[in-house]
Design a protein around this motif. Structure first.
Motif, short mmCIF file in Angstrom:
data_model
loop_
_atom_site.label_atom_id
_atom_site.label_comp_id
_atom_site.label_asym_id
_atom_site.label_seq_id
_atom_site.Cartn_x
_atom_site.Cartn_y
_atom_site.Cartn_z
N LYS A 56 -26.53 0.35 17.83
CA LYS A 56 -27.92 0.59 17.49
C LYS A 56 -28.11 -1.52 17.44
O LYS A 56 -28.91 -1.61 18.63
CB LYS A 56 -28.74 0.91 16.39
CG LYS A 56 -28.87 2.53 17.13
CD LYS A 56 -29.25 2.56 17.06
CE LYS A 56 -31.08 2.77 17.19
NZ LYS A 56 -32.77 3.28 17.90
N ASP A 57 -27.05 -1.98 16.77
CA ASP A 57 -27.81 -3.28 16.43
C ASP A 57 -27.72 -4.16 17.44
O ASP A 57 -28.45 -4.94 17.86
CB ASP A 57 -26.62 -3.68 15.04
CG ASP A 57 -26.44 -4.96 15.41
OD1 ASP A 57 -27.75 -5.76 14.94
OD2 ASP A 57 -25.50 -5.86 15.23
N LEU A 58 -26.35 -3.65 18.11
CA LEU A 58 -26.09 -4.54 19.74
C LEU A 58 -27.05 -4.28 20.43
O LEU A 58 -27.52 -5.79 21.20
CB LEU A 58 -24.66 -4.33 19.68
CG LEU A 58 -24.51 -5.00 21.69
CD1 LEU A 58 -24.63 -6.50 20.93
CD2 LEU A 58 -22.88 -4.63 21.73
N ALA A 59 -27.53 -3.57 20.49
CA ALA A 59 -28.85 -3.26 21.60
C ALA A 59 -30.06 -3.53 21.36
O ALA A 59 -31.12 -4.06 21.53
CB ALA A 59 -29.35 -1.68 21.89
N GLU A 60 -30.42 -3.87 20.02
CA GLU A 60 -31.39 -4.29 19.12
C GLU A 60 -31.41 -6.17 19.35
O GLU A 60 -32.30 -6.57 20.01
CB GLU A 60 -31.53 -4.66 17.88
CG GLU A 60 -32.80 -4.56 16.88
CD GLU A 60 -33.51 -4.44 17.32
OE1 GLU A 60 -35.15 -4.42 17.63
OE2 GLU A 60 -34.07 -2.60 17.08
N ILE A 100 -29.96 5.87 26.66
CA ILE A 100 -30.50 6.37 26.16
C ILE A 100 -31.93 6.28 25.29
O ILE A 100 -32.41 4.72 25.12
CB ILE A 100 -29.90 7.67 25.05
CG1 ILE A 100 -29.23 6.57 24.44
CG2 ILE A 100 -29.16 8.31 25.55
CD1 ILE A 100 -28.34 7.18 23.17
N PRO A 101 -32.87 6.97 24.98
CA PRO A 101 -34.02 6.46 24.47
C PRO A 101 -34.17 5.54 23.10
O PRO A 101 -33.18 5.46 22.64
CB PRO A 101 -34.92 7.45 24.35
CG PRO A 101 -34.22 8.54 25.08
CD PRO A 101 -33.04 8.41 24.97
N ILE A 121 -34.18 -0.07 23.55
CA ILE A 121 -34.83 -0.97 22.89
C ILE A 121 -36.65 -0.73 23.36
O ILE A 121 -36.16 -1.87 24.54
CB ILE A 121 -34.85 -1.90 22.36
CG1 ILE A 121 -33.40 -1.51 21.49
CG2 ILE A 121 -36.06 -2.35 21.73
CD1 ILE A 121 -32.96 -0.81 19.99
N GLY A 122 -37.14 0.16 23.25
CA GLY A 122 -38.60 -0.07 23.67
C GLY A 122 -38.91 1.05 24.76
O GLY A 122 -39.81 1.19 25.94
#
Length: 452
Positions: free
Chosen positions: A170-174, A371-372, A406-407
Protein backbone atom coordinates in the motif's frame (compact mmCIF):
# COMPACT_ATOMS: atom_id res chain seq x y z
CA UNK A 1 21.85 -32.20 -36.80
CA UNK A 2 19.10 -29.59 -37.31
CA UNK A 3 17.15 -30.12 -40.54
CA UNK A 4 16.05 -27.45 -43.00
CA UNK A 5 12.46 -28.17 -42.01
CA UNK A 6 13.23 -27.39 -38.36
CA UNK A 7 15.00 -24.16 -39.32
CA UNK A 8 12.01 -23.01 -41.39
CA UNK A 9 9.65 -24.02 -38.57
CA UNK A 10 11.63 -22.00 -36.01
CA UNK A 11 11.75 -18.94 -38.28
CA UNK A 12 7.98 -19.17 -38.69
CA UNK A 13 7.58 -19.33 -34.88
CA UNK A 14 9.64 -16.17 -34.50
CA UNK A 15 8.09 -14.17 -37.33
CA UNK A 16 4.43 -15.14 -36.96
CA UNK A 17 3.89 -16.64 -33.52
CA UNK A 18 5.75 -14.28 -31.13
CA UNK A 19 8.45 -16.78 -30.14
CA UNK A 20 11.25 -15.09 -28.23
CA UNK A 21 13.82 -15.42 -25.49
CA UNK A 22 12.17 -13.38 -22.78
CA UNK A 23 15.34 -12.79 -20.80
CA UNK A 24 19.02 -13.51 -20.37
CA UNK A 25 19.65 -12.96 -16.68
CA UNK A 26 23.14 -12.85 -15.18
CA UNK A 27 23.17 -13.90 -11.54
CA UNK A 28 25.96 -12.36 -9.46
CA UNK A 29 26.89 -13.33 -5.90
CA UNK A 30 27.55 -10.37 -3.62
CA UNK A 31 28.46 -12.33 -0.50
CA UNK A 32 32.07 -11.18 -0.71
CA UNK A 33 30.95 -7.52 -0.86
CA UNK A 34 29.82 -7.30 2.76
CA UNK A 35 31.49 -4.77 5.02
CA UNK A 36 30.78 -3.09 8.36
CA UNK A 37 31.16 0.20 6.47
CA UNK A 38 28.13 0.40 4.17
CA UNK A 39 29.91 2.82 1.84
CA UNK A 40 32.71 0.29 1.27
CA UNK A 41 30.11 -2.44 0.72
CA UNK A 42 28.25 -0.35 -1.85
CA UNK A 43 31.50 0.43 -3.70
CA UNK A 44 32.44 -3.26 -3.78
CA UNK A 45 29.02 -4.19 -5.15
CA UNK A 46 29.22 -1.53 -7.85
CA UNK A 47 32.72 -2.58 -8.93
CA UNK A 48 31.87 -6.29 -9.02
CA UNK A 49 28.66 -5.94 -11.04
CA UNK A 50 30.25 -3.52 -13.49
CA UNK A 51 33.16 -5.90 -14.02
CA UNK A 52 31.08 -9.04 -14.56
CA UNK A 53 28.10 -7.56 -16.43
CA UNK A 54 29.82 -4.95 -18.59
CA UNK A 55 29.34 -7.02 -21.77
CA UNK A 56 25.98 -8.63 -20.96
CA UNK A 57 23.77 -6.36 -23.06
CA UNK A 58 26.22 -6.23 -25.98
CA UNK A 59 26.50 -10.02 -25.98
CA UNK A 60 22.74 -10.49 -25.88
CA UNK A 61 22.27 -8.11 -28.78
CA UNK A 62 24.96 -9.80 -30.88
CA UNK A 63 23.47 -13.28 -30.27
CA UNK A 64 20.02 -11.97 -31.19
CA UNK A 65 21.37 -10.37 -34.37
CA UNK A 66 23.43 -13.37 -35.49
CA UNK A 67 20.82 -16.04 -34.71
CA UNK A 68 17.78 -14.01 -35.68
CA UNK A 69 16.15 -14.77 -32.32
CA UNK A 70 14.52 -11.88 -30.43
CA UNK A 71 15.96 -11.48 -26.91
CA UNK A 72 13.56 -9.12 -25.19
CA UNK A 73 15.28 -8.35 -21.89
CA UNK A 74 18.79 -8.46 -20.45
CA UNK A 75 18.73 -8.54 -16.65
CA UNK A 76 20.86 -8.97 -13.54
CA UNK A 77 19.94 -10.77 -10.31
CA UNK A 78 22.02 -10.50 -7.15
CA UNK A 79 22.29 -12.01 -3.68
CA UNK A 80 19.45 -10.72 -1.47
CA UNK A 81 20.61 -7.33 -0.25
CA UNK A 82 19.40 -8.06 3.29
CA UNK A 83 22.11 -10.74 3.52
CA UNK A 84 24.87 -8.55 2.11
CA UNK A 85 24.03 -5.37 4.01
CA UNK A 86 23.08 -7.06 7.28
CA UNK A 87 26.56 -6.74 8.76
CA UNK A 88 26.91 -3.07 7.79
CA UNK A 89 26.29 0.05 9.81
CA UNK A 90 23.49 1.18 7.47
CA UNK A 91 20.15 2.05 9.05
CA UNK A 92 18.46 2.26 5.62
CA UNK A 93 19.21 0.25 2.50
CA UNK A 94 17.98 2.91 0.11
CA UNK A 95 21.60 3.78 -0.82
CA UNK A 96 22.10 0.14 -1.89
CA UNK A 97 19.00 0.36 -4.10
CA UNK A 98 20.18 3.61 -5.68
CA UNK A 99 23.56 2.04 -6.41
CA UNK A 100 21.85 -0.97 -8.03
CA UNK A 101 19.81 1.43 -10.16
CA UNK A 102 22.98 3.26 -11.19
CA UNK A 103 24.73 0.05 -12.19
CA UNK A 104 21.65 -1.07 -14.13
CA UNK A 105 21.70 2.19 -16.08
CA UNK A 106 25.41 1.97 -16.79
CA UNK A 107 25.36 -1.67 -17.90
CA UNK A 108 22.21 -1.03 -19.97
CA UNK A 109 20.15 -3.88 -18.49
CA UNK A 110 16.38 -3.62 -18.32
CA UNK A 111 15.99 -4.62 -14.66
CA UNK A 112 18.06 -5.66 -11.67
CA UNK A 113 16.55 -7.93 -9.02
CA UNK A 114 17.65 -8.81 -5.53
CA UNK A 115 16.49 -5.99 -3.27
CA UNK A 116 15.14 -8.92 -1.33
CA UNK A 117 14.70 -10.57 2.05
CA UNK A 118 13.98 -14.15 3.12
CA UNK A 119 11.83 -14.06 6.25
CA UNK A 120 9.84 -17.31 6.10
CA UNK A 121 10.95 -18.28 9.61
CA UNK A 122 11.62 -14.87 11.13
CA UNK A 123 13.48 -11.58 10.76
CA UNK A 124 17.12 -10.67 11.06
CA UNK A 125 18.23 -7.07 11.59
CA UNK A 126 19.04 -6.84 7.88
CA UNK A 127 15.60 -8.19 6.90
CA UNK A 128 13.85 -5.58 9.01
CA UNK A 129 15.87 -2.72 7.57
CA UNK A 130 15.35 -3.92 4.00
CA UNK A 131 11.59 -4.28 4.33
CA UNK A 132 11.38 -0.85 5.94
CA UNK A 133 13.36 0.53 2.98
CA UNK A 134 11.27 -0.97 0.16
CA UNK A 135 8.81 1.90 -0.27
CA UNK A 136 11.43 4.62 -0.61
CA UNK A 137 13.92 2.42 -2.49
CA UNK A 138 11.58 1.22 -5.23
CA UNK A 139 9.73 4.52 -5.63
CA UNK A 140 13.02 6.39 -6.11
CA UNK A 141 14.61 3.99 -8.60
CA UNK A 142 13.67 2.95 -12.13
CA UNK A 143 15.09 -0.53 -12.66
CA UNK A 144 15.36 -2.09 -9.22
CA UNK A 145 13.01 -4.97 -8.34
CA UNK A 146 12.21 -6.30 -4.88
CA UNK A 147 10.95 -9.55 -3.40
CA UNK A 148 10.24 -10.99 0.03
CA UNK A 149 9.81 -14.69 0.80
CA UNK A 150 7.28 -15.12 3.63
CA UNK A 151 6.75 -18.89 3.67
CA UNK A 152 8.05 -22.32 2.72
CA UNK A 153 6.71 -25.85 2.89
CA UNK A 154 9.45 -26.65 5.44
CA UNK A 155 8.98 -23.59 7.67
CA UNK A 156 5.31 -22.64 7.40
CA UNK A 157 4.15 -19.04 6.90
CA UNK A 158 5.47 -16.01 8.79
CA UNK A 159 2.18 -14.20 9.33
CA UNK A 160 3.90 -11.20 10.91
CA UNK A 161 5.70 -10.69 7.60
CA UNK A 162 2.48 -11.31 5.66
CA UNK A 163 0.79 -8.54 7.63
CA UNK A 164 3.69 -6.16 7.14
CA UNK A 165 3.87 -6.75 3.39
CA UNK A 166 0.25 -5.66 2.97
CA UNK A 167 1.23 -2.26 4.39
CA UNK A 168 4.45 -2.14 2.35
CA UNK A 169 2.51 -2.70 -0.89
CA UNK A 170 0.00 0.00 0.00
CA UNK A 171 2.81 2.42 0.89
CA UNK A 172 4.64 1.73 -2.37
CA UNK A 173 1.44 2.22 -4.37
CA UNK A 174 0.80 5.53 -2.60
CA UNK A 175 4.36 6.74 -3.23
CA UNK A 176 3.97 6.11 -6.98
CA UNK A 177 0.31 7.11 -7.35
CA UNK A 178 1.15 9.81 -9.89
CA UNK A 179 2.32 7.00 -12.19
CA UNK A 180 -0.66 4.66 -11.66
CA UNK A 181 1.02 3.09 -8.59
CA UNK A 182 3.52 1.33 -10.86
CA UNK A 183 5.96 0.86 -7.99
CA UNK A 184 3.91 -2.08 -6.70
CA UNK A 185 4.55 -3.89 -10.01
CA UNK A 186 8.22 -4.20 -9.00
CA UNK A 187 7.54 -6.00 -5.71
CA UNK A 188 6.71 -9.72 -5.33
CA UNK A 189 5.79 -11.61 -2.16
CA UNK A 190 6.75 -15.29 -2.40
CA UNK A 191 6.20 -18.64 -0.79
CA UNK A 192 8.90 -21.21 -1.72
CA UNK A 193 10.88 -18.66 -3.74
CA UNK A 194 13.34 -20.34 -6.17
CA UNK A 195 17.01 -19.33 -6.03
CA UNK A 196 17.57 -19.37 -9.80
CA UNK A 197 14.52 -17.57 -11.18
CA UNK A 198 15.49 -15.33 -14.15
CA UNK A 199 12.14 -13.53 -14.30
CA UNK A 200 11.41 -10.17 -12.70
CA UNK A 201 10.27 -8.85 -10.39
CA UNK A 202 11.12 -11.87 -8.25
CA UNK A 203 14.64 -12.70 -9.41
CA UNK A 204 17.46 -12.98 -6.89
CA UNK A 205 20.55 -15.19 -6.66
CA UNK A 206 20.33 -17.72 -3.84
CA UNK A 207 23.20 -18.54 -1.52
CA UNK A 208 23.58 -22.01 -3.07
CA UNK A 209 24.23 -20.55 -6.52
CA UNK A 210 27.65 -20.02 -8.20
CA UNK A 211 29.74 -16.86 -8.08
CA UNK A 212 28.27 -15.83 -11.43
CA UNK A 213 25.81 -17.67 -13.67
CA UNK A 214 23.70 -17.25 -16.81
CA UNK A 215 20.02 -18.19 -16.57
CA UNK A 216 17.63 -17.87 -19.50
CA UNK A 217 13.86 -17.54 -19.60
CA UNK A 218 11.98 -18.53 -22.76
CA UNK A 219 8.46 -17.68 -23.87
CA UNK A 220 6.13 -18.71 -26.68
CA UNK A 221 2.41 -18.92 -25.83
CA UNK A 222 1.64 -17.98 -29.42
CA UNK A 223 3.60 -20.99 -30.68
CA UNK A 224 1.67 -23.37 -28.43
CA UNK A 225 -1.68 -21.91 -29.50
CA UNK A 226 -0.73 -22.25 -33.17
CA UNK A 227 0.24 -25.90 -32.64
CA UNK A 228 -3.09 -26.64 -30.94
CA UNK A 229 -5.00 -25.07 -33.83
CA UNK A 230 -3.75 -28.00 -35.93
CA UNK A 231 -5.34 -30.62 -33.63
CA UNK A 232 -8.83 -29.16 -33.21
CA UNK A 233 -11.28 -31.69 -31.81
CA UNK A 234 -8.57 -34.16 -30.79
CA UNK A 235 -8.66 -35.83 -27.37
CA UNK A 236 -6.66 -34.56 -24.39
CA UNK A 237 -3.86 -37.10 -24.81
CA UNK A 238 -3.23 -35.63 -28.26
CA UNK A 239 -3.42 -32.09 -26.85
CA UNK A 240 -0.87 -32.93 -24.14
CA UNK A 241 1.44 -34.59 -26.65
CA UNK A 242 1.24 -31.56 -28.96
CA UNK A 243 2.10 -29.17 -26.13
CA UNK A 244 5.03 -31.39 -25.04
CA UNK A 245 6.52 -31.46 -28.53
CA UNK A 246 6.14 -27.70 -28.88
CA UNK A 247 7.65 -27.02 -25.45
CA UNK A 248 10.59 -29.22 -26.44
CA UNK A 249 11.30 -27.03 -29.48
CA UNK A 250 10.94 -23.80 -27.51
CA UNK A 251 13.22 -25.02 -24.71
CA UNK A 252 15.86 -26.32 -27.13
CA UNK A 253 16.10 -22.83 -28.61
CA UNK A 254 16.48 -21.39 -25.10
CA UNK A 255 19.20 -23.90 -24.28
CA UNK A 256 21.09 -22.98 -27.44
CA UNK A 257 20.98 -19.25 -26.60
CA UNK A 258 21.92 -19.89 -22.96
CA UNK A 259 24.98 -21.95 -23.88
CA UNK A 260 26.08 -19.40 -26.46
CA UNK A 261 25.76 -16.54 -23.95
CA UNK A 262 27.59 -18.62 -21.33
CA UNK A 263 30.47 -19.32 -23.69
CA UNK A 264 30.83 -15.73 -24.92
CA UNK A 265 30.68 -14.24 -21.44
CA UNK A 266 32.86 -16.98 -19.91
CA UNK A 267 30.24 -17.52 -17.23
CA UNK A 268 28.73 -20.91 -16.24
CA UNK A 269 25.34 -21.82 -17.72
CA UNK A 270 22.75 -22.28 -14.98
CA UNK A 271 19.20 -23.11 -16.06
CA UNK A 272 16.56 -22.59 -18.69
CA UNK A 273 13.26 -21.44 -17.22
CA UNK A 274 10.75 -22.78 -19.71
CA UNK A 275 7.79 -20.73 -18.48
CA UNK A 276 5.24 -19.62 -21.05
CA UNK A 277 5.46 -15.88 -20.40
CA UNK A 278 2.75 -13.89 -22.21
CA UNK A 279 2.83 -10.30 -23.43
CA UNK A 280 0.04 -7.77 -24.08
CA UNK A 281 0.49 -8.45 -27.83
CA UNK A 282 -2.56 -10.12 -29.38
CA UNK A 283 -1.77 -13.78 -30.04
CA UNK A 284 0.86 -14.09 -27.31
CA UNK A 285 -1.50 -15.21 -24.57
CA UNK A 286 -1.82 -18.15 -22.18
CA UNK A 287 -5.56 -17.43 -21.98
CA UNK A 288 -5.87 -17.98 -25.74
CA UNK A 289 -4.25 -21.41 -25.34
CA UNK A 290 -6.86 -22.40 -22.77
CA UNK A 291 -9.61 -21.12 -25.04
CA UNK A 292 -8.12 -23.08 -27.94
CA UNK A 293 -8.54 -26.19 -25.78
CA UNK A 294 -12.27 -25.50 -25.72
CA UNK A 295 -13.32 -23.20 -22.89
CA UNK A 296 -15.34 -20.39 -24.47
CA UNK A 297 -13.65 -17.72 -22.39
CA UNK A 298 -10.78 -18.01 -19.90
CA UNK A 299 -12.39 -18.33 -16.47
CA UNK A 300 -15.24 -20.58 -17.60
CA UNK A 301 -15.64 -23.94 -15.88
CA UNK A 302 -12.88 -26.23 -17.15
CA UNK A 303 -10.24 -23.47 -17.20
CA UNK A 304 -8.31 -24.84 -14.19
CA UNK A 305 -8.21 -28.34 -15.69
CA UNK A 306 -6.99 -26.95 -19.02
CA UNK A 307 -4.26 -24.96 -17.25
CA UNK A 308 -3.18 -28.04 -15.26
CA UNK A 309 -2.74 -29.99 -18.50
CA UNK A 310 -0.83 -27.11 -20.11
CA UNK A 311 1.53 -26.62 -17.16
CA UNK A 312 2.33 -30.31 -16.86
CA UNK A 313 2.89 -30.81 -20.59
CA UNK A 314 5.16 -27.76 -20.80
CA UNK A 315 7.32 -29.13 -18.00
CA UNK A 316 7.52 -32.62 -19.53
CA UNK A 317 8.49 -31.32 -22.96
CA UNK A 318 10.99 -28.85 -21.56
CA UNK A 319 12.74 -31.32 -19.27
CA UNK A 320 13.34 -33.62 -22.24
CA UNK A 321 14.99 -30.75 -24.15
CA UNK A 322 17.35 -29.63 -21.38
CA UNK A 323 19.00 -31.30 -18.41
CA UNK A 324 19.16 -27.96 -16.60
CA UNK A 325 15.60 -26.72 -16.23
CA UNK A 326 14.83 -24.55 -13.21
CA UNK A 327 13.40 -21.28 -11.99
CA UNK A 328 9.62 -21.33 -12.15
CA UNK A 329 9.01 -23.30 -15.37
CA UNK A 330 5.41 -23.77 -16.48
CA UNK A 331 2.81 -21.16 -17.41
CA UNK A 332 2.43 -17.60 -16.11
CA UNK A 333 -1.00 -15.99 -15.79
CA UNK A 334 -0.27 -12.28 -15.23
CA UNK A 335 -3.48 -10.40 -15.97
CA UNK A 336 -2.13 -7.08 -17.27
CA UNK A 337 0.52 -8.82 -19.41
CA UNK A 338 -1.86 -11.20 -21.20
CA UNK A 339 -4.32 -9.89 -23.81
CA UNK A 340 -6.63 -12.88 -23.35
CA UNK A 341 -6.71 -12.50 -19.57
CA UNK A 342 -7.45 -8.79 -19.90
CA UNK A 343 -10.36 -9.53 -22.23
CA UNK A 344 -11.69 -12.26 -19.93
CA UNK A 345 -11.69 -9.90 -16.94
CA UNK A 346 -13.33 -7.14 -18.98
CA UNK A 347 -16.12 -9.54 -20.04
CA UNK A 348 -16.71 -10.74 -16.46
CA UNK A 349 -15.54 -14.28 -17.15
CA UNK A 350 -12.49 -14.15 -14.90
CA UNK A 351 -12.54 -13.13 -11.23
CA UNK A 352 -9.89 -12.90 -8.53
CA UNK A 353 -11.33 -16.02 -6.92
CA UNK A 354 -11.04 -18.01 -10.17
CA UNK A 355 -7.49 -16.80 -10.66
CA UNK A 356 -6.66 -18.06 -7.16
CA UNK A 357 -8.00 -21.49 -8.09
CA UNK A 358 -5.90 -21.46 -11.26
CA UNK A 359 -2.74 -20.68 -9.28
CA UNK A 360 -3.03 -24.09 -7.62
CA UNK A 361 -1.92 -25.72 -10.90
CA UNK A 362 0.30 -23.16 -12.66
CA UNK A 363 3.78 -21.78 -12.20
CA UNK A 364 3.48 -18.87 -9.83
CA UNK A 365 0.45 -17.07 -8.43
CA UNK A 366 -1.62 -13.90 -8.52
CA UNK A 367 0.50 -11.84 -10.86
CA UNK A 368 0.11 -8.26 -12.16
CA UNK A 369 -3.41 -7.91 -10.82
CA UNK A 370 -4.76 -4.39 -10.41
CA UNK A 371 -7.10 -3.84 -7.47
CA UNK A 372 -8.92 -0.74 -6.17
CA UNK A 373 -6.66 1.84 -4.56
CA UNK A 374 -8.76 1.94 -1.39
CA UNK A 375 -8.27 -1.79 -0.71
CA UNK A 376 -7.25 -2.13 2.99
CA UNK A 377 -3.72 -3.33 3.70
CA UNK A 378 -5.15 -6.24 5.70
CA UNK A 379 -7.10 -7.41 2.64
CA UNK A 380 -3.87 -7.43 0.63
CA UNK A 381 -2.25 -9.40 3.47
CA UNK A 382 -5.16 -11.85 3.30
CA UNK A 383 -4.57 -12.33 -0.43
CA UNK A 384 -0.89 -12.99 0.29
CA UNK A 385 -1.76 -15.46 3.05
CA UNK A 386 -4.09 -17.44 0.78
CA UNK A 387 -1.47 -17.72 -1.97
CA UNK A 388 1.27 -18.62 0.50
CA UNK A 389 -0.97 -21.37 1.87
CA UNK A 390 -1.47 -22.79 -1.62
CA UNK A 391 2.29 -22.84 -2.15
CA UNK A 392 3.09 -24.25 1.28
CA UNK A 393 0.58 -27.10 1.17
CA UNK A 394 1.28 -28.05 -2.45
CA UNK A 395 5.09 -27.74 -2.20
CA UNK A 396 5.19 -25.26 -5.07
CA UNK A 397 6.20 -21.68 -5.65
CA UNK A 398 3.40 -19.15 -5.31
CA UNK A 399 3.60 -15.39 -5.35
CA UNK A 400 1.54 -12.23 -5.17
CA UNK A 401 2.16 -9.13 -7.27
CA UNK A 402 -0.88 -6.92 -6.87
CA UNK A 403 -1.15 -3.22 -7.62
CA UNK A 404 -3.60 -1.20 -5.51
CA UNK A 405 -4.06 1.62 -8.02
CA UNK A 406 -4.55 4.73 -5.91
CA UNK A 407 -7.55 6.76 -7.06
CA UNK A 408 -8.87 3.94 -9.27
CA UNK A 409 -11.87 1.71 -8.73
CA UNK A 410 -13.50 -1.36 -10.29
CA UNK A 411 -14.12 -0.79 -13.98
CA UNK A 412 -11.24 1.67 -14.45
CA UNK A 413 -8.27 0.72 -16.63
CA UNK A 414 -4.62 1.26 -15.78
CA UNK A 415 -1.91 1.35 -18.47
CA UNK A 416 1.70 0.67 -17.44
CA UNK A 417 3.13 0.34 -20.96
CA UNK A 418 5.73 -2.08 -22.32
CA UNK A 419 5.79 -5.67 -21.09
CA UNK A 420 3.82 -4.68 -17.97
CA UNK A 421 0.84 -3.96 -20.23
CA UNK A 422 -2.52 -2.63 -19.08
CA UNK A 423 -5.53 -3.99 -17.31
CA UNK A 424 -8.89 -3.42 -15.65
CA UNK A 425 -9.18 -2.86 -11.92
CA UNK A 426 -10.52 -6.10 -10.43
CA UNK A 427 -13.05 -6.50 -7.64
CA UNK A 428 -11.89 -7.76 -4.23
CA UNK A 429 -14.04 -9.09 -1.40
CA UNK A 430 -15.63 -6.27 0.61
CA UNK A 431 -15.33 -8.30 3.81
CA UNK A 432 -12.47 -7.67 6.21
CA UNK A 433 -9.46 -9.90 6.90
CA UNK A 434 -8.19 -7.66 9.71
CA UNK A 435 -8.98 -9.85 12.73
CA UNK A 436 -7.41 -12.86 11.03
CA UNK A 437 -4.27 -10.98 9.97
CA UNK A 438 -3.85 -9.31 13.37
CA UNK A 439 -3.31 -12.68 15.08
CA UNK A 440 0.32 -12.73 13.90
CA UNK A 441 2.79 -15.49 14.68
CA UNK A 442 3.51 -18.38 12.34
CA UNK A 443 1.22 -20.81 10.56
CA UNK A 444 2.94 -24.18 11.20
CA UNK A 445 4.44 -26.17 8.34
CA UNK A 446 2.16 -28.90 6.94
CA UNK A 447 2.68 -32.59 7.64
CA UNK A 448 4.22 -33.15 4.19
CA UNK A 449 7.18 -31.00 5.29
CA UNK A 450 8.44 -33.95 7.36
CA UNK A 451 10.08 -35.84 4.51
CA UNK A 452 13.45 -36.68 6.09
Amino acid sequence: MISNKEIIETLNMIEKENLDIRTITMGISLLDCASEDHKKSITRIYDKIMYLAKDLVKTGESISREMGIPIINKRISVTPISLVAGSSDATSYVPYAKMLDKVAEETGVDFIGGFSALVHKGYTKGDKILINSIGEAISETKKVCSSVNVGTTKAGINMDAVKEMGYVIKDLAERTKDNDSIGASKLVVFCNAPEDNPFMAGAFLGVGEPECVINVGVSGPGVVKSALEKVKGADFATVADTVKKTAFKITRMGQMVAREASQRLNVPFGIVDLSLAPTPAVGDSVAYILEEMGVEKCGAHGTTAALALLNDAVKKGGVFASSHVGGLSGAFIPVSEDAGMIDAVAKGALSLEKLEAMTCVCSVGLDMIIIPGDTPAETISGIIADEAAIGMVNSKTTAVRVIPAIGKTVGDTVNFGGLLGYGPVMKVSPYSSKTFIDRGGRIPAPLQSLKN
